[in-house]
Scaffold this motif. Sequence first.
Motif: not given
Length: 258
Positions: A101-104, A135-138, A144-146
């Motif tokens: 799942l994505t951030v959002r 915001k901008g990483h939704e 892909e995240l730290s």
Amino acid sequence: MSLLPKPNEIHIEGLNKSYAPQAAGDVHYIIQDVNLVVKGGEFFVLLGPSGCGKSTLLSLIAGFVSKTSGQVKVGEKEVERPGQDRAVVFQQADSSLFPWLTVRENVEFGLRMKRIPAVRRKEVSDRFISLVGLKGHENKFPRELSGGMKQRVQLARVLSNDPAILLMDEPFGALDAMTRRTMQRELVNIWRDTDKTVIFVTHDIQEALLLGGRIGIMSSGPASQITHVYEVPLGYPRDLTTPEFQRLYNQIQSHFDD
């Protein structure tokens, strides 16, 4: 006339948790005779050495494990199981995020399970994604995240479900020093913005003093207890170079010196 406790207050009285006896009369207590009141909207830190039972106490409040005896109440209700009024933020975000799942989508997961309409889900997720600085990483996936960004996603997902109480089990312990300091500042801002009750577990004295309104000192296990509770009369943001900060640090450190 006595006032009823707030729904986000925590009352612990004579709390015990023990292992199953290994032999007749042989009881091994993890925590024993713990008494504590955490006020509604308070930022309370549980501080103690590794293995002293901090996480066990947090799990008892969360309802993940059952007590041996004593009382744990949230508001007027005895804790018997996990509830939507209490949410836990763990040290390792990887274990709590869905990698597909994505951030959002991660942030909205609980709302989707409650069948909240899509328009409302987006309003809520927008608010908390922005609040935690993502915001901008939704549309990014966890891979892909730290580490620090993953913890922000975990926190945003917890907040989106609007629990009255946040239970945080060394949530920044796996982060590098710079990210950890940033997350500490962000957490204080979020707490002040949302007015939730926070119980934060750590073994780091500096972290405890940077965050807590009060700090409960837990003794070394087994049969750990809360031996002292310190008020922290410092404003936010806190400066660890001030004499008052250093005085409190040294006073608390004395509890752990041999």
